[in-house]
Design a protein around this motif. Structure first.
Motif, PDB file in Angstrom:
ATOM      1  N   PHE A  52     124.915  33.030  30.756  1.00 20.83           N
ATOM      2  CA  PHE A  52     123.959  34.127  30.707  1.00 20.83           C
ATOM      3  C   PHE A  52     124.401  35.160  29.680  1.00 20.83           C
ATOM      4  O   PHE A  52     125.586  35.268  29.366  1.00 20.83           O
ATOM      5  N   ALA A  53     123.455  35.941  29.207  1.00 22.85           N
ATOM      6  CA  ALA A  53     123.725  36.932  28.167  1.00 22.85           C
ATOM      7  C   ALA A  53     124.409  38.194  28.692  1.00 22.85           C
ATOM      8  O   ALA A  53     124.995  38.942  27.919  1.00 22.85           O
ATOM      9  N   SER A  54     124.333  38.421  29.995  1.00 25.58           N
ATOM     10  CA  SER A  54     124.917  39.646  30.541  1.00 25.58           C
ATOM     11  C   SER A  54     125.408  39.414  31.965  1.00 25.58           C
ATOM     12  O   SER A  54     125.029  38.446  32.627  1.00 25.58           O
ATOM     13  N   TYR A  55     126.229  40.341  32.410  1.00 26.79           N
ATOM     14  CA  TYR A  55     126.724  40.276  33.783  1.00 26.79           C
ATOM     15  C   TYR A  55     125.580  40.479  34.772  1.00 26.79           C
ATOM     16  O   TYR A  55     125.522  39.825  35.811  1.00 26.79           O
ATOM     17  N   THR A  56     124.663  41.364  34.437  1.00 24.45           N
ATOM     18  CA  THR A  56     123.508  41.615  35.302  1.00 24.45           C
ATOM     19  C   THR A  56     122.690  40.341  35.483  1.00 24.45           C
ATOM     20  O   THR A  56     122.300  40.004  36.608  1.00 24.45           O
ATOM     21  N   ALA A  57     122.437  39.623  34.403  1.00 20.66           N
ATOM     22  CA  ALA A  57     121.674  38.363  34.493  1.00 20.66           C
ATOM     23  C   ALA A  57     122.445  37.333  35.321  1.00 20.66           C
ATOM     24  O   ALA A  57     121.852  36.576  36.094  1.00 20.66           O
ATOM     25  N   THR A  58     123.765  37.338  35.175  1.00 21.78           N
ATOM     26  CA  THR A  58     124.607  36.425  35.949  1.00 21.78           C
ATOM     27  C   THR A  58     124.446  36.693  37.441  1.00 21.78           C
ATOM     28  O   THR A  58     124.225  35.776  38.237  1.00 21.78           O
ATOM     29  N   LEU A  59     124.537  37.947  37.825  1.00 21.54           N
ATOM     30  CA  LEU A  59     124.440  38.295  39.245  1.00 21.54           C
ATOM     31  C   LEU A  59     123.035  38.084  39.789  1.00 21.54           C
ATOM     32  O   LEU A  59     122.869  37.705  40.962  1.00 21.54           O
ATOM     33  N   LEU A  60     122.023  38.298  38.985  1.00 27.14           N
ATOM     34  CA  LEU A  60     120.649  38.012  39.412  1.00 27.14           C
ATOM     35  C   LEU A  60     120.514  36.528  39.736  1.00 27.14           C
ATOM     36  O   LEU A  60     119.946  36.147  40.760  1.00 27.14           O
ATOM     37  N   PHE A  61     121.057  35.668  38.882  1.00 25.58           N
ATOM     38  CA  PHE A  61     121.031  34.230  39.129  1.00 25.58           C
ATOM     39  C   PHE A  61     121.772  33.889  40.423  1.00 25.58           C
ATOM     40  O   PHE A  61     121.268  33.134  41.257  1.00 25.58           O
ATOM     41  N   VAL A  62     122.966  34.463  40.612  1.00 28.29           N
ATOM     42  CA  VAL A  62     123.751  34.201  41.826  1.00 28.29           C
ATOM     43  C   VAL A  62     122.964  34.587  43.069  1.00 28.29           C
ATOM     44  O   VAL A  62     122.901  33.823  44.045  1.00 28.29           O
ATOM     45  N   TYR A  82     132.053  36.655  33.948  1.00 31.03           N
ATOM     46  CA  TYR A  82     131.142  37.376  33.065  1.00 31.03           C
ATOM     47  C   TYR A  82     130.309  36.369  32.269  1.00 31.03           C
ATOM     48  O   TYR A  82     130.829  35.579  31.488  1.00 31.03           O
ATOM     49  N   GLY A  83     129.008  36.382  32.498  1.00 34.70           N
ATOM     50  CA  GLY A  83     128.093  35.536  31.742  1.00 34.70           C
ATOM     51  C   GLY A  83     128.114  34.063  32.093  1.00 34.70           C
ATOM     52  O   GLY A  83     127.564  33.242  31.366  1.00 34.70           O
ATOM     53  N   ARG A  84     128.734  33.707  33.223  1.00 33.09           N
ATOM     54  CA  ARG A  84     128.759  32.294  33.583  1.00 33.09           C
ATOM     55  C   ARG A  84     128.833  32.105  35.099  1.00 33.09           C
ATOM     56  O   ARG A  84     129.394  32.946  35.811  1.00 33.09           O
ATOM     57  N   VAL A  85     128.237  31.018  35.543  1.00 35.03           N
ATOM     58  CA  VAL A  85     128.313  30.611  36.947  1.00 35.03           C
ATOM     59  C   VAL A  85     128.483  29.107  36.985  1.00 35.03           C
ATOM     60  O   VAL A  85     127.677  28.370  36.414  1.00 35.03           O
ATOM     61  N   LYS A  86     129.518  28.654  37.651  1.00 38.60           N
ATOM     62  CA  LYS A  86     129.692  27.221  37.888  1.00 38.60           C
ATOM     63  C   LYS A  86     129.225  26.950  39.313  1.00 38.60           C
ATOM     64  O   LYS A  86     129.688  27.585  40.257  1.00 38.60           O
ATOM     65  N   VAL A  87     128.287  26.017  39.440  1.00 37.48           N
ATOM     66  CA  VAL A  87     127.728  25.640  40.735  1.00 37.48           C
ATOM     67  C   VAL A  87     128.326  24.296  41.140  1.00 37.48           C
ATOM     68  O   VAL A  87     128.304  23.342  40.360  1.00 37.48           O
ATOM     69  N   ASN A  88     128.857  24.240  42.346  1.00 39.73           N
ATOM     70  CA  ASN A  88     129.451  23.018  42.888  1.00 39.73           C
ATOM     71  C   ASN A  88     128.791  22.685  44.216  1.00 39.73           C
ATOM     72  O   ASN A  88     128.765  23.520  45.124  1.00 39.73           O
ATOM     73  N   TYR A  89     128.295  21.464  44.313  1.00 41.43           N
ATOM     74  CA  TYR A  89     127.699  20.992  45.565  1.00 41.43           C
ATOM     75  C   TYR A  89     128.448  19.784  46.093  1.00 41.43           C
ATOM     76  O   TYR A  89     128.838  18.887  45.342  1.00 41.43           O
ATOM     77  N   SER A  90     128.598  19.753  47.396  1.00 34.13           N
ATOM     78  CA  SER A  90     129.116  18.612  48.138  1.00 34.13           C
ATOM     79  C   SER A  90     128.678  18.828  49.581  1.00 34.13           C
ATOM     80  O   SER A  90     128.546  19.967  50.026  1.00 34.13           O
TER      81      SER A  90
END
Length: 114
Positions: A52-62, A82-90
């Motif tokens: 993501f381009a910003s921390y705000t956009a990152t947290l909105l996604f989360v 900052y600007g990233r989210v790794k999603v893990n599913y199991s």
């Protein structure tokens, strides 16, 4: 082959026991409909990193993913920076990957395009 939109229209259901765990062929078939996702940790984890381009956009996604996870009662592990989210599913209750993991991944793909 099922498409990502078809998978995203499904809903998670409670699963318990190894009989609900997907084998490698089943998981690979579902993975084909999810661009950028990968299966890691020998068939135990479905994963993708979003940027993501910003921390705000990152947290909105989360927070959006968290709302979807609550509705589906199927929750990912999230690694947030900052600007990233790794999603893990199991699916811990089946000891590996289940269809629920792929359903939620497809729903996240739909959310990421908004």
């Amino acid at each position: 082959m099922i498409t990502e939109p078809e998978l995203a229209r499904e809903h998670c259901r409670p699963l318990r026991g190894g009989e609900h765990s997907l084998d490698q062929t089943q998981a690979s078939a579902l993975l084909a409909s999810l661009p950028g996702w990968q299966i890691v940790d020998p068939g135990q984890l479905l994963q993708k990193e979003f940027t993501f381009a910003s921390y705000t956009a990152t947290l909105l996604f989360v927070n959006t993913v968290a709302g979807m996870a609550e509705r589906e009662n199927h929750h990912p592990d999230l690694e947030v920076g900052y600007g990233r989210v790794k999603v893990n599913y199991s699916t811990h209750d089946v000891g590996g990957l289940s269809r629920n993991d792929f359903i939620c991944a497809a729903k996240i793909e739909a959310l990421a395009r908004i």
